[in-house]
Design an enzyme around this catalytic site. Structure first.
Site, PDB file in Angstrom:
ATOM      1  N   HIS A  16      -7.264   0.099   6.372  1.00 16.50           N
ATOM      2  CA  HIS A  16      -6.837  -1.289   6.573  1.00 16.50           C
ATOM      3  C   HIS A  16      -6.847  -1.684   8.055  1.00 16.50           C
ATOM      4  CE1 HIS A  16      -5.964  -2.219   2.450  1.00 16.50           C
ATOM      5  NE2 HIS A  16      -5.213  -1.133   2.320  1.00 16.50           N
ATOM      6  N   SER A  18       0.817  -1.219   0.000  1.00 17.84           N
ATOM      7  CA  SER A  18       0.000   0.000   0.000  1.00 17.84           C
ATOM      8  C   SER A  18       0.849   1.266   0.000  1.00 17.84           C
ATOM      9  CB  SER A  18      -0.890   0.026   1.251  1.00 17.84           C
ATOM     10  OG  SER A  18      -1.776  -1.059   1.276  1.00 17.84           O
TER      11      SER A  18
END
Length: 419
Positions: free
Chosen positions: A347, A297
């Site tokens: 997340h 990410s």
């Protein structure tokens, strides 16, 4: 594509036209039509009014759309007096009737307008586009905040996970779907059809998207997945042109390296949580040797935060950037004590943990500008995501591996020495 998705797509594509393709037949103002629709009793007349409203709305310029939003916000608002009186009646005598009356008074008539518009076949997509217009034109207008909350509330119901269809996207998918994957990719731009083919065609690459039966040609959100051996620390390695693909059965790791929301009108309607967990579960069932599920990410808030805090940074200093990024992910806080970084909030809120931080992981111009080239792996342990989610929701504590914690501690020591 599943048989059910094929069937739904065919039915909707053949039977229903987009509201924007219909011709408006009623020359009254949209405000008058909206009030008439909310007050109409007949289903047939209501559908005709809805058709004329949506067709007329598509013809408006931005100024007229904004005026329409403000008019229905005011004319179809709550009646505070009715809310107070029906609540008093309910408190005085708790019955089905008093509760029904209170619910009717507490809901602005705007919501009923949108429900009735949505009865028109194919109208759901038009209403999503309408909310996109509202956010674009009136996002900072306090007067329109209630209208947006109404549409957001209804969209959250209409796009409930139970209504969504998960479909794989591959190189054999229809061209009009592939074109939208290129257009909607928001993390790592797809530069060409060859670039897209590199992401979809090899056996060790996957892509999945959520669709809604009322919008069968419009992906709502999609995730791109690399099947690898071990956890990668560079997106350039994942996206390398001409790399040698491996059989999917040889992979032990699924890497979610790009997640893109597609519909501006569905902002703040969360699909990513369900998407990642569903894809991880499906991949685990298909490929039993997969035992690790991670993201690769970006850290989009890092350099912004460093600038706000007055910290100097140099993306060429790899160790410093990695340590700084770890410190930022574990300690930088925003509103309500939540992580400053939006991707981290997403997340961690899904039940993932910060597993590893990598320097020189995204050396593109965008990657260097937003995060000094650093990237992060969030680990999804399928047996612990529920527990991690509850812990984060309760304590807002950032769960991280020992290695990431060590990098963050090293950053803190370096800062202390500078002082």
């Amino acid at each position: 594509m599943t048989l059910l998705a094929d069937l739904l797509s065919t039915v909707f594509e053949r039977r229903y036209l987009r509201p924007s393709s219909r011709r408006r037949l009623d020359d009254r103002s949209l405000d008058d039509l909206a009030n008439d629709l909310v007050g109409s009793a007949g289903e047939t007349s209501g559908l005709k009014l809805a058709e004329d409203i949506l067709a007329g709305y598509e013809e408006l310029d931005d100024d007229a759309k904004l005026a329409f939003f403000k008019t229905i916000t005011r004319s179809l608002d709550l009646n505070p007096g009715a809310v107070r009186s029906t609540l008093d009646a309910y408190e005085s005598q708790t019955t089905k009737a008093t509760y029904r009356n209170f619910l009717a008074a507490a809901e602005p008539r705007r919501q009923e307008l949108f429900r009735r518009l949505n009865r028109l076949p194919g109208a759901t997509g038009a209403l999503v586009r309408m909310r996109a217009d509202l956010l674009r034109l009136g996002g900072r207008d306090n007067e329109l905040a209630a209208l947006d909350l109404d549409l957001r509330h209804l969209c959250a119901s209409w796009f409930n996970r139970g209504f969504l269809v998960l479909r794989p996207i591959n190189w054999e998918s229809p061209a009009h779907i592939l074109e939208k994957i290129i257009a909607y990719e928001a993390v790592h731009a797809i530069d060409s059809w060859d670039d897209l083919k590199q992401r979809l065609a090899p056996d060790d690459r996957r892509c999945f998207a959520f669709f809604h039966p009322s919008m069968p040609d419009e992906p709502l959100i999609f995730v791109e997945v690399a099947l690898t051996r071990g956890i990668p620390g560079s997106v350039q390695a994942v996206l390398e042109n001409g790399r040698e693909a491996m059989p999917a059965e040889d992979a032990d790791t699924a890497v979610f390296y790009s997640i893109s929301n597609c519909q501006a009108g569905l902002a703040s309607i969360s699909f990513g949580n369900s998407l990642i967990k569903q894809v991880a579960a499906d991949l685990a069932a298909q490929l039993p040797d997969l035992n690790t599920f991670v993201t690769l990410s970006p850290i989009p808030g890092l350099t912004k935060w460093l600038t706000q805090e007055g910290h100097e940074w140099d993306h060429s200093a790899s160790d410093d950037m990695r340590n700084t990024a770890a410190h930022y992910l574990l300690n930088a806080k925003g509103k309500g004590g939540l992580p400053f970084d939006p991707v981290a909030r997403f997340h961690l809120g899904n039940g993932a943990m910060v597993h590893a931080v990598h320097a020189n992981a995204d050396v593109s111009d965008k990657g260097c500008q937003q995060s000094g080239g650093t990237m992060v792996n969030y680990l999804y342990d399928l047996e612990k995501v529920a527990q991690n989610h509850e812990n984060f929701a309760t304590t807002q504590q950032v769960l991280a591996s020992a290695a990431v914690q060590a990098h963050a501690d090293a950053s803190a020591v370096a800062v202390a020495q500078e002082r």
